[in-house]
Design a protein around this motif. Structure first.
Motif, mmCIF file in Angstrom:
data_model
loop_
_atom_site.group_PDB
_atom_site.id
_atom_site.type_symbol
_atom_site.label_atom_id
_atom_site.label_comp_id
_atom_site.label_asym_id
_atom_site.label_seq_id
_atom_site.Cartn_x
_atom_site.Cartn_y
_atom_site.Cartn_z
ATOM 1 N N LEU A 20 0.608 -1.251 -0.277
ATOM 2 C CA LEU A 20 0.022 -0.087 -0.162
ATOM 3 C C LEU A 20 0.792 1.168 -0.101
ATOM 4 C CD1 LEU A 20 -2.546 -1.178 2.816
ATOM 5 C CD2 LEU A 20 -2.933 -1.028 0.146
ATOM 6 N N ALA A 21 0.255 2.460 -0.377
ATOM 7 C CA ALA A 21 1.035 3.557 -0.378
ATOM 8 C C ALA A 21 0.797 4.131 1.197
ATOM 9 C CB ALA A 21 0.111 4.837 -1.053
ATOM 10 N N PRO A 22 1.768 4.821 1.495
ATOM 11 C CA PRO A 22 1.904 5.259 3.023
ATOM 12 C C PRO A 22 0.637 5.465 3.863
ATOM 13 C CG PRO A 22 3.893 5.926 1.852
ATOM 14 C CD PRO A 22 2.859 5.641 0.836
ATOM 15 N N SER A 27 -7.962 -5.776 15.675
ATOM 16 C CA SER A 27 -8.085 -6.709 14.431
ATOM 17 C C SER A 27 -6.724 -6.468 14.021
ATOM 18 C CB SER A 27 -9.235 -6.450 13.604
ATOM 19 O OG SER A 27 -9.010 -5.200 12.774
ATOM 20 N N GLY A 28 -6.395 -7.062 12.841
ATOM 21 C CA GLY A 28 -5.287 -6.883 12.059
ATOM 22 C C GLY A 28 -5.500 -5.693 11.215
ATOM 23 N N PRO A 29 -4.697 -5.266 10.011
ATOM 24 C CA PRO A 29 -4.955 -4.334 9.114
ATOM 25 C C PRO A 29 -6.207 -4.418 8.798
ATOM 26 C CG PRO A 29 -2.634 -4.907 9.031
ATOM 27 C CD PRO A 29 -3.679 -5.920 10.036
ATOM 28 N N ALA A 30 -7.201 -3.347 8.743
ATOM 29 C CA ALA A 30 -8.557 -3.350 8.537
ATOM 30 C C ALA A 30 -8.750 -3.484 6.923
ATOM 31 C CB ALA A 30 -9.091 -2.073 8.994
ATOM 32 N N HIS A 31 -9.487 -4.447 6.588
ATOM 33 C CA HIS A 31 -9.832 -4.883 5.047
ATOM 34 C C HIS A 31 -10.130 -3.751 4.417
ATOM 35 C CE1 HIS A 31 -9.738 -9.390 6.266
ATOM 36 N NE2 HIS A 31 -8.379 -8.917 6.123
ATOM 37 N N ILE A 32 -11.020 -2.810 4.972
ATOM 38 C CA ILE A 32 -11.969 -1.984 4.267
ATOM 39 C C ILE A 32 -10.759 -0.883 3.484
ATOM 40 C CG2 ILE A 32 -12.281 -0.701 6.332
ATOM 41 C CD1 ILE A 32 -14.470 -0.641 3.423
ATOM 42 N N PHE A 33 -9.828 -0.869 4.184
ATOM 43 C CA PHE A 33 -8.618 0.133 4.058
ATOM 44 C C PHE A 33 -7.568 -0.563 3.046
ATOM 45 C CE2 PHE A 33 -9.911 2.066 8.066
ATOM 46 C CZ PHE A 33 -10.615 3.237 7.469
ATOM 47 N N THR A 34 -7.364 -1.817 3.332
ATOM 48 C CA THR A 34 -6.185 -2.610 2.532
ATOM 49 C C THR A 34 -6.734 -2.987 1.182
ATOM 50 O OG1 THR A 34 -6.996 -4.439 3.563
ATOM 51 C CG2 THR A 34 -4.949 -3.639 4.525
ATOM 52 N N ARG A 59 -5.377 7.130 -5.764
ATOM 53 C CA ARG A 59 -6.008 8.434 -6.150
ATOM 54 C C ARG A 59 -7.432 8.489 -5.295
ATOM 55 N NH1 ARG A 59 -9.353 10.549 -9.446
ATOM 56 N NH2 ARG A 59 -9.659 8.770 -10.441
ATOM 57 N N LEU A 60 -8.333 7.451 -5.695
ATOM 58 C CA LEU A 60 -9.494 7.497 -5.167
ATOM 59 C C LEU A 60 -9.693 7.408 -3.528
ATOM 60 C CD1 LEU A 60 -12.670 7.820 -5.914
ATOM 61 C CD2 LEU A 60 -12.812 5.393 -6.232
ATOM 62 N N PHE A 61 -8.651 6.503 -3.026
ATOM 63 C CA PHE A 61 -8.619 6.306 -1.582
ATOM 64 C C PHE A 61 -8.453 7.586 -1.136
ATOM 65 C CE2 PHE A 61 -6.226 5.557 2.259
ATOM 66 C CZ PHE A 61 -7.193 4.650 2.965
ATOM 67 N N ARG A 62 -7.257 8.525 -1.551
ATOM 68 C CA ARG A 62 -7.221 9.816 -0.670
ATOM 69 C C ARG A 62 -8.296 10.722 -0.800
ATOM 70 N NH1 ARG A 62 -2.367 8.895 -3.842
ATOM 71 N NH2 ARG A 62 -3.210 10.432 -5.211
ATOM 72 N N ALA A 63 -9.154 10.796 -1.952
ATOM 73 C CA ALA A 63 -10.215 11.570 -1.919
ATOM 74 C C ALA A 63 -11.276 11.094 -0.987
ATOM 75 C CB ALA A 63 -10.681 11.793 -3.387
ATOM 76 N N TRP A 64 -11.553 9.834 -1.104
ATOM 77 C CA TRP A 64 -12.775 9.469 -0.315
ATOM 78 C C TRP A 64 -12.201 9.579 1.384
ATOM 79 C CZ3 TRP A 64 -11.788 5.092 3.050
ATOM 80 C CH2 TRP A 64 -12.995 4.341 3.388
ATOM 81 N N LEU A 65 -10.938 9.311 1.713
ATOM 82 C CA LEU A 65 -10.548 9.372 2.946
ATOM 83 C C LEU A 65 -10.737 10.769 3.561
ATOM 84 C CD1 LEU A 65 -9.484 7.767 5.470
ATOM 85 C CD2 LEU A 65 -7.311 8.645 4.671
ATOM 86 N N ARG A 66 -10.588 12.042 2.680
ATOM 87 C CA ARG A 66 -10.546 13.244 3.211
ATOM 88 C C ARG A 66 -12.173 13.340 3.527
ATOM 89 N NH1 ARG A 66 -6.325 14.259 -0.705
ATOM 90 N NH2 ARG A 66 -8.133 14.767 -2.210
#
Length: 209
Positions: free
Chosen positions: A36-38, A53-60, A67-74
């Motif tokens: 993953l990106a940082p 839990s371990g690393p959350a699957h929704i985010f992994t 690109r979409l992840f950054r916009a969605w997270l904001r």
């Protein structure tokens, strides 16, 4: 019983109220943290520590589209945790959306968070109960009425809007409606992508540099 196990007991009991529909494989496998990106890696691992839990699957999983992840997270962060509504309110609403949408993943993720921010075990259990008036404050009743009506009808009755005006400021009311739609959409994405509840990822994927 150790202190950790005593704390885990109500979480497990409440999570079990909404069991996963099946044990199918994910449509898109979650990435390993090192893939993953940082930003996605940090968020996934932090969420895993919060929920136990371990690393959350929704985010992994969503992190595979950086690109979409950054916009969605904001956008997500402006609703929760940095929104105008108190965290107890947002978690109550998220639990209700998860329950009504039958999203076991969202339910399992947010039960420990809801308890951490101050909802009681009885309040969490009642979010899964159609008798929304029992034991809730007028403000909580208004939050749940809005959630139920928007999920059912995509609009609010005059009675429910009157309860909103009596308990929420206008920016809070706007945020509430967006929050409900956001988590309803997220439940659809989780179902479509087949994102699975974490099962001991820390053992399956040991800590990677």
């Amino acid at each position: 019983m150790s202190g950790r196990h005593a704390q885990d007991a109500p979480v497990s009991r409440l999570q079990a109220l909404l069991a996963p529909a099946g044990n199918g494989a994910p449509r898109i496998p979650p990435a390993r943290p090192r893939e993953l990106a940082p930003l996605a890696r940090i968020v996934a691992e932090t969420a895993g520590r919060v929920t136990g839990s371990g690393p959350a699957h929704i985010f992994t999983t969503l992190g595979r589209n950086p690109r979409l992840f950054r916009a969605w997270l904001r956008y997500s962060a402006h609703l929760m945790p940095f929104g105008r509504l108190p965290r107890r309110d947002t978690e109550l609403v998220i639990l209700r959306v998860a329950w009504r949408c039958r999203s076991a993943y969202e339910w399992h993720q947010h039960v420990p968070i809801a308890l951490r921010v101050g909802l009681t075990p009885d309040e969490v259990a009642a979010a899964a109960d159609g008798a929304r008036s029992t034991g809730f404050t007028p403000r909580q009743q208004a939050l749940l009425a809005v959630t139920d009506e928007l999920l059912d009808r995509r609009e609010l009755s005059d009675e429910t809007w009157g309860a909103v005006q009596a308990t929420l400021r206008e920016p809070e009311a706007i945020e509430l409606c967006l929050l409900i739609g956001h988590y309803q959409g997220l439940a659809s994405a989780i179902g479509g992508l087949g994102i699975q509840i974490e099962q001991g990822d820390s053992a399956e994927h040991p800590e990677e540099p």
